[in-house]
Write a protein that holds these residues in place. Structure first.
Motif, PDB file in Angstrom:
ATOM      1  N   SER A 148      -2.952 -16.368 -14.468  1.00 56.56           N
ATOM      2  CA  SER A 148      -3.620 -15.794 -13.311  1.00 56.56           C
ATOM      3  C   SER A 148      -2.739 -15.978 -12.084  1.00 56.56           C
ATOM      4  CB  SER A 148      -4.972 -16.470 -13.092  1.00 56.56           C
ATOM      5  OG  SER A 148      -5.877 -16.136 -14.125  1.00 56.56           O
ATOM      6  N   SER A 149      -2.940 -15.133 -11.078  1.00 55.71           N
ATOM      7  CA  SER A 149      -2.101 -15.216  -9.890  1.00 55.71           C
ATOM      8  C   SER A 149      -2.879 -14.766  -8.666  1.00 55.71           C
ATOM      9  CB  SER A 149      -0.849 -14.345 -10.056  1.00 55.71           C
ATOM     10  OG  SER A 149      -1.202 -12.974 -10.163  1.00 55.71           O
ATOM     11  N   THR A 150      -2.408 -15.225  -7.509  1.00 54.40           N
ATOM     12  CA  THR A 150      -2.929 -14.768  -6.235  1.00 54.40           C
ATOM     13  C   THR A 150      -1.728 -14.482  -5.347  1.00 54.40           C
ATOM     14  OG1 THR A 150      -4.291 -15.331  -4.313  1.00 54.40           O
ATOM     15  CG2 THR A 150      -3.236 -17.162  -5.465  1.00 54.40           C
ATOM     16  N   SER A 151      -1.660 -13.290  -4.809  1.00 58.95           N
ATOM     17  CA  SER A 151      -0.456 -12.884  -4.083  1.00 58.95           C
ATOM     18  C   SER A 151      -0.812 -11.901  -2.981  1.00 58.95           C
ATOM     19  CB  SER A 151       0.549 -12.237  -5.051  1.00 58.95           C
ATOM     20  OG  SER A 151      -0.024 -11.073  -5.633  1.00 58.95           O
ATOM     21  N   VAL A 152       0.192 -11.626  -2.147  1.00 59.50           N
ATOM     22  CA  VAL A 152       0.065 -10.592  -1.132  1.00 59.50           C
ATOM     23  C   VAL A 152       1.029  -9.475  -1.507  1.00 59.50           C
ATOM     24  CG1 VAL A 152       1.865 -11.461   0.428  1.00 59.50           C
ATOM     25  CG2 VAL A 152      -0.070 -10.196   1.365  1.00 59.50           C
ATOM     26  N   ASP A 153       0.726  -8.253  -1.134  1.00 65.25           N
ATOM     27  CA  ASP A 153       1.584  -7.116  -1.432  1.00 65.25           C
ATOM     28  C   ASP A 153       2.772  -7.143  -0.471  1.00 65.25           C
ATOM     29  OD1 ASP A 153       2.785  -4.654  -1.861  1.00 65.25           O
ATOM     30  OD2 ASP A 153       0.893  -3.605  -2.173  1.00 65.25           O
ATOM     31  N   ASP A 154       3.841  -7.839  -0.873  1.00 64.20           N
ATOM     32  CA  ASP A 154       5.003  -7.994   0.000  1.00 64.20           C
ATOM     33  C   ASP A 154       5.720  -6.673   0.249  1.00 64.20           C
ATOM     34  OD1 ASP A 154       5.116 -10.786   0.708  1.00 64.20           O
ATOM     35  OD2 ASP A 154       5.569 -11.223  -1.371  1.00 64.20           O
ATOM     36  N   PHE A 155       5.729  -5.799  -0.731  1.00 58.89           N
ATOM     37  CA  PHE A 155       6.345  -4.483  -0.539  1.00 58.89           C
ATOM     38  C   PHE A 155       5.652  -3.747   0.607  1.00 58.89           C
ATOM     39  CE2 PHE A 155       6.278   0.073  -1.201  1.00 58.89           C
ATOM     40  CZ  PHE A 155       7.608   0.387  -1.433  1.00 58.89           C
ATOM     41  N   LEU A 156       4.332  -3.715   0.568  1.00 57.04           N
ATOM     42  CA  LEU A 156       3.574  -3.015   1.604  1.00 57.04           C
ATOM     43  C   LEU A 156       3.748  -3.693   2.958  1.00 57.04           C
ATOM     44  CD1 LEU A 156       1.535  -0.850   2.418  1.00 57.04           C
ATOM     45  CD2 LEU A 156      -0.296  -2.417   1.713  1.00 57.04           C
ATOM     46  N   GLY A 157       3.744  -5.026   2.983  1.00 57.80           N
ATOM     47  CA  GLY A 157       3.914  -5.738   4.244  1.00 57.80           C
ATOM     48  C   GLY A 157       5.239  -5.416   4.900  1.00 57.80           C
ATOM     49  N   ALA A 158       6.316  -5.404   4.112  1.00 56.76           N
ATOM     50  CA  ALA A 158       7.645  -5.101   4.652  1.00 56.76           C
ATOM     51  C   ALA A 158       7.744  -3.646   5.085  1.00 56.76           C
ATOM     52  CB  ALA A 158       8.709  -5.419   3.609  1.00 56.76           C
ATOM     53  N   GLU A 159       7.162  -2.754   4.309  1.00 57.30           N
ATOM     54  CA  GLU A 159       7.193  -1.330   4.657  1.00 57.30           C
ATOM     55  C   GLU A 159       6.495  -1.096   5.997  1.00 57.30           C
ATOM     56  OE1 GLU A 159       6.542   2.758   2.170  1.00 57.30           O
ATOM     57  OE2 GLU A 159       4.906   1.294   2.121  1.00 57.30           O
ATOM     58  N   ARG A 160       5.374  -1.765   6.199  1.00 56.53           N
ATOM     59  CA  ARG A 160       4.658  -1.629   7.470  1.00 56.53           C
ATOM     60  C   ARG A 160       5.475  -2.200   8.630  1.00 56.53           C
ATOM     61  NH1 ARG A 160      -1.514  -3.393   5.598  1.00 56.53           N
ATOM     62  NH2 ARG A 160      -2.073  -1.370   4.670  1.00 56.53           N
ATOM     63  N   ALA A 161       6.120  -3.343   8.401  1.00 52.23           N
ATOM     64  CA  ALA A 161       6.908  -3.977   9.461  1.00 52.23           C
ATOM     65  C   ALA A 161       8.068  -3.091   9.898  1.00 52.23           C
ATOM     66  CB  ALA A 161       7.429  -5.326   8.968  1.00 52.23           C
ATOM     67  N   VAL A 162       8.814  -2.545   8.940  1.00 55.38           N
ATOM     68  CA  VAL A 162       9.980  -1.731   9.280  1.00 55.38           C
ATOM     69  C   VAL A 162       9.545  -0.367   9.824  1.00 55.38           C
ATOM     70  CG1 VAL A 162      12.063  -0.640   8.354  1.00 55.38           C
ATOM     71  CG2 VAL A 162      11.471  -2.972   7.691  1.00 55.38           C
ATOM     72  N   SER A 163       8.468   0.175   9.306  1.00 55.25           N
ATOM     73  CA  SER A 163       7.946   1.432   9.854  1.00 55.25           C
ATOM     74  C   SER A 163       7.549   1.256  11.313  1.00 55.25           C
ATOM     75  CB  SER A 163       6.742   1.914   9.030  1.00 55.25           C
ATOM     76  OG  SER A 163       7.130   2.252   7.712  1.00 55.25           O
ATOM     77  N   HIS A 164       7.015   0.094  11.633  1.00 59.08           N
ATOM     78  CA  HIS A 164       6.665  -0.212  13.034  1.00 59.08           C
ATOM     79  C   HIS A 164       7.919  -0.250  13.898  1.00 59.08           C
ATOM     80  CE1 HIS A 164       5.205  -2.284  16.579  1.00 59.08           C
ATOM     81  NE2 HIS A 164       5.995  -3.319  16.315  1.00 59.08           N
ATOM     82  N   LEU A 165       8.985  -0.885  13.421  1.00 57.10           N
ATOM     83  CA  LEU A 165      10.237  -0.929  14.185  1.00 57.10           C
ATOM     84  C   LEU A 165      10.772   0.481  14.426  1.00 57.10           C
ATOM     85  CD1 LEU A 165      12.048  -3.963  12.487  1.00 57.10           C
ATOM     86  CD2 LEU A 165      11.159  -3.875  14.831  1.00 57.10           C
ATOM     87  N   ILE A 166      10.696   1.313  13.406  1.00 57.64           N
ATOM     88  CA  ILE A 166      11.172   2.692  13.544  1.00 57.64           C
ATOM     89  C   ILE A 166      10.329   3.447  14.562  1.00 57.64           C
ATOM     90  CG2 ILE A 166      11.454   4.885  12.314  1.00 57.64           C
ATOM     91  CD1 ILE A 166      12.066   3.179   9.777  1.00 57.64           C
ATOM     92  N   ALA A 167       9.023   3.214  14.546  1.00 53.96           N
ATOM     93  CA  ALA A 167       8.132   3.867  15.504  1.00 53.96           C
ATOM     94  C   ALA A 167       8.425   3.421  16.938  1.00 53.96           C
ATOM     95  CB  ALA A 167       6.677   3.556  15.155  1.00 53.96           C
TER      96      ALA A 167
END
Length: 329
Positions: A148-167
Motif C-alpha cells: 500500500s502507498s500514500t503519495s502526492v501527484d508530483d508530476f501534476l504538482g510540477a506541471e502546475r508550478a512551471v505553468s505558473h512561471l510561464i504564465a
C-alpha cells in the motif's frame, strides 16, 4: 529477583507480563526488588520470544529537509495513539545504507515499516514482503501490487508550478536540484518538461545538485549567477523549498536582481519557513499531516488483520500556493 522478593520465578514472569493477575502485596514486593536490583527489562528479547513488537520503523529520504521532520512528527503522534513507538532513520539518498536499515528491521521483526525514500531496491522490498512485515510506501507510488502507498501527484504538482512561471512571462526556466534516480525528483522533472513542451518558445535547463539543502541552493544560485547575463534563467523551479530558499539567498546577496521581477522562483513542499522567508516563497504544498496519519493507519490495519488486506494506493492532489517570489502580474 524472585529470591529477593521471596516469590517464584513464575510469579515474577506473571508480574511482568500480566500484572493484573498478581496480588497487590506480591506486586509491592516484586516492584521493590526491581528497584533495589536496578533491573531493566530486555524488551527486544521479550518481543523476539513472543513474536511481537510495538516498534514502527520510518525510513526517510533526508531529515535535513523540514518536510520529512513534519511527516515524522505526524507519524509519532498517530503512533502514540495506538501504543506504538516510532523509530526514525534517514537514508540520505544512499540506497546501500537504506538496505542495511531494512535488513536490521526485518531481523528485529518490527511491527511495521514505512518507507519514504523513493529509492528502495526490489531486493529489500522482497525481504519485507517474504517476512510478512507490514510495509507502506510514503511519498512514492507502489510499483507492484504488494504494498500500500500514500503519495502526492508530483508530476501534476510540477506541471502546475512551471505553468505558473510561464504564465508570469518566464521563457528561460531552470529546474534545480536532485538526483533523477529518486522517483519523486524524476516525476517533478517530468512534469516540468511537460509544461515547457506545451509552450513553444520556452526552454528548460536542468541544473542538478548532489543534495537538496539550503547550502546546495546557494551553490546552484552562485553557479548560474557566474554566467553571462544573457544565460541567466528568468524563472526557477526548485525540487524542494530548502533549495529554493538557498537560491533566493544567493540572488539577494550576489546580485542586484529582483525577485520576482527579474527571476521568479517556485519551490516544492510548503515547509513552515516558506511563508516567512524574506521574500515569501511560492511553492507546491504536500499534505504532511495526511501523509503521517494515513501511513501509520495503513500499517496498523495490515498488522492487526487476521488475513491479507487488499493493497491501497492513496494519491493526493497537490496545491500550488502562490506568494511574492513568483507573482509578477
Amino acid at each position: 529477583m524472585a529470591l529477593r522478593a521471596n516469590v517464584s520465578i513464575g510469579t515474577v514472569s506473571k508480574y511482568l507480563n500480566a500484572p493484573q493477575r498478581v496480588a497487590p502485596d506480591t506486586k509491592k514486593r516484586i516492584s521493590k526488588a526491581i528497584k533495589d536490583l536496578g533491573y531493566i527489562r530486555n524488551e527486544a528479547a521479550r518481543q523476539l520470544r513472543a513474536g511481537e513488537s510495538r516498534t514502527l520503523a520510518f525510513v526517510a529520504l533526508e531529515l535535513n529537509n523540514p518536510f520529512f521532520g513534519d511527516v515524522a512528527d505526524a507519524m509519532e503522534r498517530r503512533a502514540a495513539q495506538s501504543g506504538l513507538f516510532l523509530f526514525i532513520v534517514s537514508s540520505n539518498g544512499d540506497a546501500g545504507r537504506e538496505g542495511q536499515y531494512i535488513e536490521m528491521f526485518a531481523q528485529q521483526r518490527v511491527y511495521g515499516v514505512i518507507l519514504a525514500s523513493g529509492m528502495t531496491r526490489e531486493r529489500e522490498l522482497d525481504l519485507l514482503f517474504k517476512r510478512r512485515i507490514p510495509t507502506v510506501l510514503v511519498d512514492a507510488y507502489s510499483q507492484t501490487d504488494r504494498f500500500s502507498s500514500t503519495s502526492v501527484d508530483d508530476f501534476l504538482g510540477a506541471e502546475r508550478a512551471v505553468s505558473h512561471l510561464i504564465a508570469q512571462g518566464c521563457r528561460s526556466i531552470a529546474f534545480i536540484g536532485g538526483e533523477i534516480q529518486i522517483h519523486q525528483i524524476a516525476e517533478r522533472l517530468r512534469g516540468a518538461r511537460a509544461a515547457v513542451d506545451a509552450h513553444p518558445g520556452v526552454r528548460l535547463e536542468v541544473i542538478p545538485t548532489v543534495e537538496r539543502s539550503v547550502q546546495a541552493g546557494l551553490v546552484a544560485g552562485e553557479q548560474f549567477l557566474g554566467r553571462k547575463r544573457a544565460d541567466w534563467p528568468d524563472g526557477i523551479f526548485a525540487a524542494n523549498d530548502s533549495l529554493a530558499i538557498g537560491i533566493m539567498q544567493a540572488i539577494s546577496s550576489g546580485s542586484e536582481l529582483r525577485i520576482p521581477e527579474d527571476i521568479a522562483v517556485v519551490g516544492y513542499d510548503d515547509i513552515d519557513f516558506a511563508s516567512s522567508a524574506a521574500v515569501p516563497l511560492s511553492t507546491v504544498r504536500r499534505p504532511r499531516e495526511v501523509f503521517g496519519r494515513s501511513a501509520v493507519d495503513l500499517v496498523k490495519d495490515q498488522a492487526e488483520s487476521s488475513e491479507p488486506l487488499p493493497v491501497r494506493s492513496i494519491v493526493i492532489q497537490p496545491e500550488l500556493i502562490i506568494r511574492q517570489s513568483s507573482q509578477r502580474v
